[in-house]
Design a protein around this motif. Structure first.
Motif, PDB file in Angstrom:
ATOM      1  N   LEU A  84       0.824  -1.207   0.000  1.00 55.74           N
ATOM      2  CA  LEU A  84       0.000   0.000   0.000  1.00 55.74           C
ATOM      3  C   LEU A  84       0.858   1.257   0.000  1.00 55.74           C
ATOM      4  O   LEU A  84       0.517   2.254  -0.641  1.00 55.74           O
ATOM      5  CB  LEU A  84      -0.920  -0.003   1.221  1.00 55.74           C
ATOM      6  N   LEU A 107       1.760   2.520  -3.262  1.00 54.19           N
ATOM      7  CA  LEU A 107       0.674   3.049  -4.091  1.00 54.19           C
ATOM      8  C   LEU A 107       0.086   4.344  -3.554  1.00 54.19           C
ATOM      9  O   LEU A 107      -0.412   5.167  -4.324  1.00 54.19           O
ATOM     10  CB  LEU A 107      -0.440   2.003  -4.212  1.00 54.19           C
ATOM     11  N   THR A 108       0.102   4.526  -2.239  1.00 57.54           N
ATOM     12  CA  THR A 108      -0.528   5.696  -1.642  1.00 57.54           C
ATOM     13  C   THR A 108       0.207   6.070  -0.365  1.00 57.54           C
ATOM     14  O   THR A 108       1.139   5.377   0.056  1.00 57.54           O
ATOM     15  CB  THR A 108      -2.013   5.409  -1.332  1.00 57.54           C
ATOM     16  N   ASN A 109      -0.207   7.170   0.260  1.00 55.36           N
ATOM     17  CA  ASN A 109       0.418   7.617   1.501  1.00 55.36           C
ATOM     18  C   ASN A 109      -0.035   6.735   2.660  1.00 55.36           C
ATOM     19  O   ASN A 109      -1.242   6.549   2.873  1.00 55.36           O
ATOM     20  CB  ASN A 109       0.046   9.069   1.794  1.00 55.36           C
ATOM     21  N   PHE A 167      -4.546  10.966   5.834  1.00 55.08           N
ATOM     22  CA  PHE A 167      -3.987   9.625   5.624  1.00 55.08           C
ATOM     23  C   PHE A 167      -3.435   9.036   6.915  1.00 55.08           C
ATOM     24  O   PHE A 167      -3.205   7.832   7.011  1.00 55.08           O
ATOM     25  CB  PHE A 167      -2.959   9.615   4.481  1.00 55.08           C
ATOM     26  N   ARG A 208      -6.545   7.091   7.887  1.00 52.78           N
ATOM     27  CA  ARG A 208      -6.796   6.050   6.891  1.00 52.78           C
ATOM     28  C   ARG A 208      -5.752   4.931   6.992  1.00 52.78           C
ATOM     29  O   ARG A 208      -6.058   3.759   6.758  1.00 52.78           O
ATOM     30  CB  ARG A 208      -6.784   6.662   5.489  1.00 52.78           C
ATOM     31  N   SER A 209      -4.539   5.289   7.345  1.00 55.48           N
ATOM     32  CA  SER A 209      -3.469   4.291   7.460  1.00 55.48           C
ATOM     33  C   SER A 209      -3.779   3.260   8.543  1.00 55.48           C
ATOM     34  O   SER A 209      -3.459   2.081   8.403  1.00 55.48           O
ATOM     35  CB  SER A 209      -2.133   4.970   7.765  1.00 55.48           C
ATOM     36  N   TYR A 229      -6.085   0.813   7.039  1.00 56.59           N
ATOM     37  CA  TYR A 229      -5.349  -0.145   6.203  1.00 56.59           C
ATOM     38  C   TYR A 229      -4.697  -1.223   7.072  1.00 56.59           C
ATOM     39  O   TYR A 229      -4.836  -2.426   6.821  1.00 56.59           O
ATOM     40  CB  TYR A 229      -4.255   0.555   5.404  1.00 56.59           C
TER      41      TYR A 229
END
Length: 750
Positions: A225, A228-230, A303, A306-307, A310
């Motif tokens: 991940l 692909l993203t922060n 993020f 959001r992290s 994840y």
């Protein structure tokens, strides 16, 4: 599905374990790279006005000052301080070298500007301001390199680093140290507690296997991940604590149920089938509730939050799948050897029932109001500090007083008049006529808390023209203007936030749009962003949890009861954290500086603790429902259910709490708060809620506890999602045994 899993474990156990080892090695190789992909920061809303303002400043004006070098001549005031000839030469040399650094822009120092804002009131110290270029990851690497190169004793100057970039460098470094200390404490202690809990060395080691798989697998997920993203570096902390904790929880449930069936005389194959059929369903629903709670973090744009979704969802799924596939294979291979390495107290520990929990349940159910009301009163008292809660975002005060960036911030607040680094930054989205710009600046300078306003058209203080600063010309562009509002207010204070709101209320100059940025504007926007989305997050948690528990129990009352009791325990735990970390109680003992509750970390703690509370809700309700479906009355089902699950919940909660409490040793205060708050919430839920409030509520609800409207009952019956999930109408399996995995008991036996 669960029968097929059991058969796979019985007939292909070595294949499953071989594939598991290969998976673990592969994920370990991938997961090692996760640390290089993760980023610090992530507390800001990418769509907020302050973030857009920062982007414009970065693109068109070289960036905001985010690095502060505090410089003191080694000989101090004896030779004229920063104005002495020697300090002048050394300061100009330092400034020149910094301007040549490709990773820096907008380097401004006292020695090339002469600004009084860049020298201390006593003239012994001076500031060099700069903008560190790059995104979150690049900026961190660049800041670290600059700090290593230029701080310390250099050419007759003592240089220390502060500012947002330095704080962003210090926090991850300190968190990494804290994580190492926490793991050093938690892992050996958990292993000791597992041995005590199981009374067997072999059984105690198995939960650590599931925890290891969950952690290593999630590290690999974070690497992918992060490419692909922060993804925030702080997700590592959740991965280790939650991976170890849930791995232990799920393995503990599986092993306890397996040993219980063996103790009843079942052969290994049938004991394993019963275990997977019952404990497997419990783990599945438990994982679904935890994942649903963590999924709510995805509604937030930061993020940082959001992290954790994840990492949390990943670790929950991997832990559950490992418990469902790997643990049965291990149990199939070990069989009765699960009890190898037995300790002297093993027979007592291996008893499937906990008499203390049975007695507690009977007492509560005989006098539900008398026993529940004092517990509710204590929990509500613990929650009362929430009435005065205030929220903020992390700054240098979360670090220990020994941190260099915190020391610099302290000196700047006490010895300097204010600087560009803590100013309110305003940018226009179009060209502005000089006359309009001067009028706008004069209006801003009259606002409470505004000490000085600088623009390309002049400077203003108290509505009157002032001498422009040395960098005034750099504040103007053909397609945009930058306005700097210097203030002597304490950063992130209520007064500083009020100034941001007042600036935003002023009409923009020349009909353009203005974007207000800076440290305090980012705090205002972060709080607003989270507050706007919090109802949606809470609603998502409540709705998904309700649906999952309905599918699990077939009742609409049980999910409502669970939501209410969990909300009470959570508010109590967060209230205690407000009392400690905001109000400052225990600050001298824990070694932190009291400040407003960290907004993001409080939301995170709520979602984590709520999910784990539902984890134990499913553990307890599964056994109660199993007995209820077998025909037991409510009192018998609750008493017997708690007697069988009480020890498991207590052990699981205690072990998971240890994993979180270990973060209480951290030197970063919001990590302390997260660890202590999550651990406390888990213990409150396991003891007060499961031990007292659940049986009291069940007694008061009576048969209503299992109520569902007829259409919903039909939906539940068709879907067939139940804990016991009878495979035939008579409730017997092909071998003629009761599917509940227990012999029918009379009320007297219970």
């Amino acid at each position: 599905m669960f029968d097929r899993i059991a058969e796979l474990a019985l007939h292909r156990s070595r294949l499953v374990l071989t594939l598991t080892v290969l998976f673990l090695v592969a994920m370990g190789v991938i997961g090692v790279g996760a640390f290089g992909k993760l980023q610090s920061g992530g507390f800001d809303d990418p769509n907020a006005p302050s973030t857009r303002a920062q982007e414009v400043i970065d693109d068109r004006f070289g960036g905001e000052s985010n690095l502060v070098l505090l410089v003191r001549p080694d000989d101090g005031s004896d030779s004229g301080g920063v104005s002495s000839a020697a300090a002048e030469r050394a300061g100009q040399s330092l400034t020149s070298r910094l301007k040549d650094e490709p990773s820096l822009s907008n380097v401004i120092s006292y020695w090339d500007s002469g600004s009084s804002a860049l020298t201390s009131r006593d003239g012994d110290q001076a500031l060099v301001l700069a903008h560190v270029k790059g995104d979150e990851t690049e900026r961190g690497d660049n800041a670290s390199a600059i700090i290593d190169e230029y701080t310390g004793d250099r050419n007759g100057l003592s240089v220390r680093a502060g500012g947002e970039a330095a704080v962003g460098d210090d926090i991850p470094t300190q968190v990494a140290k804290d994580l190492a200390v926490a793991e050093t404490i938690a892992v050996p202690l958990i292993l000791i507690l597992l041995v005590i809990a199981f009374g067997s060395l072999v059984a105690a080691l198995l939960p650590l296997v599931i925890g290891l798989i969950a952690i290593v697998g999630t590290f690999a997920e974070l690497y992918l991940l992060g490419s692909l993203t922060n993804v925030s570096v702080f997700s590592i902390n959740l991965t280790t604590a939650l991976g170890l904790g849930l791995g232990i929880d799920y393995a503990l449930l599986m092993i306890s149920r397996f040993r219980e069936h063996l103790a009843e005389g079942a052969e290994v194959p049938e004991a394993l089938r019963h275990t997977v059929r019952t404990a497997g369903r419990t783990i599945t629903f438990s994982a679904a509730t935890v994942a649903a709670a963590l999924a709510a973090l995805l509604v937030f744009p930061q993020f940082f939050l959001r992290s954790f979704a994840y990492a949390g969802i990943g670790v929950v799924i991997i832990a559950a799948v490992s418990a469902l596939l790997v643990m049965p294979a291990l149990l199939a291979v070990l069989g009765h050897r699960i009890n190898k390495g037995r300790l002297p107290w093993a027979e007592t520990v291996r008893s499937p029932e906990a008499p203390l929990w049975a007695r507690l349940s009977r007492t509560v159910m005989r006098r539900p109001a008398l026993t529940a009301l004092p517990v509710l009163a204590i929990l509500l008292l613990a929650a009362s500090p929430l009435l005065g809660v205030t929220f903020g975002t992390p700054d240098e005060r979360v670090l220990p007083t020994s941190a260099q960036s915190r020391q610099v911030a302290t000196v700047m607040r006490s010895d300097f008049r204010g600087s560009d680094e803590s100013a309110v930054q305003i940018v226009t989205t179009g060209a502005v006529a000089p006359a309009d710009l001067r009028t706008y600046a004069a209006t801003l300078s009259r606002l409470d808390g505004a000490a000085r306003v600088e623009t390309s058209a002049g400077a203003y203080s108290d509505g009157r023209s002032a001498q422009p600063g040395p960098a005034a010309a750099a504040l103007g562009r053909p397609d945009a203007q930058r306005i700097t509002v210097l203030t002597g207010l304490t950063p992130k204070s209520d007064e500083a936030q009020d100034l941001v709101k007042a600036v935003r209320a002023v009409d923009p100059p020349g009909g353009t749009e203005t974007l207000v940025g800076g440290t305090d504007a980012r705090l205002v926007d972060a709080k607003s962003s989270i507050a706007d989305r919090l109802p949606a997050a809470i609603g998502l948690v409540a709705v998904t949890t309700f649906l999952i528990l309905f599918l699990f129990t077939g009742s609409v009352v049980q999910p409502l009861r669970a939501l209410v009791l969990n909300a009470i325990s959570l508010t109590a735990a967060i209230g205690v954290m407000v009392w400690i970390f905001q109000d400052g109680h225990l600050s001298s003992w824990l070694g932190f500086t009291p400040q407003p509750m960290d907004t993001s970390m409080t939301v995170l703690m709520f979602c984590i603790a709520f999910g784990l509370s539902m984890d134990y809700e499913v553990f307890v309700t599964s056994r109660i429902k199993e007995l209820h479906d077998a025909g037991a009355d409510t009192e018998t089902a609750v008493t017997s259910g708690l007697s069988h699950t009480g020890r498991i919940v207590t052990m699981a909660a205690g072990l998971l709490a240890v994993s979180f409490f270990a973060f209480g040793t951290a030197d970063v205060s919001f990590i302390q708060m997260f660890g202590l708050g999550s651990g406390l919430a888990i213990l409150i839920d396991a003891v007060a809620v499961r031990g007292v409030l659940v049986p009291a509520a069940m007694r008061l609800l009576g048969r209503t506890a299992w109520y569902a409207p007829r259409p919903l009952r039909a939906v539940h019956d068709r879907m067939g999602l139940s804990e016991s999930a009878a495979e035939n109408p008579e409730g017997e399996n092909p071998e003629g045994e009761n599917l509940k995995g227990t012999k029918p008991r009379s009320r007297a036996e219970v």
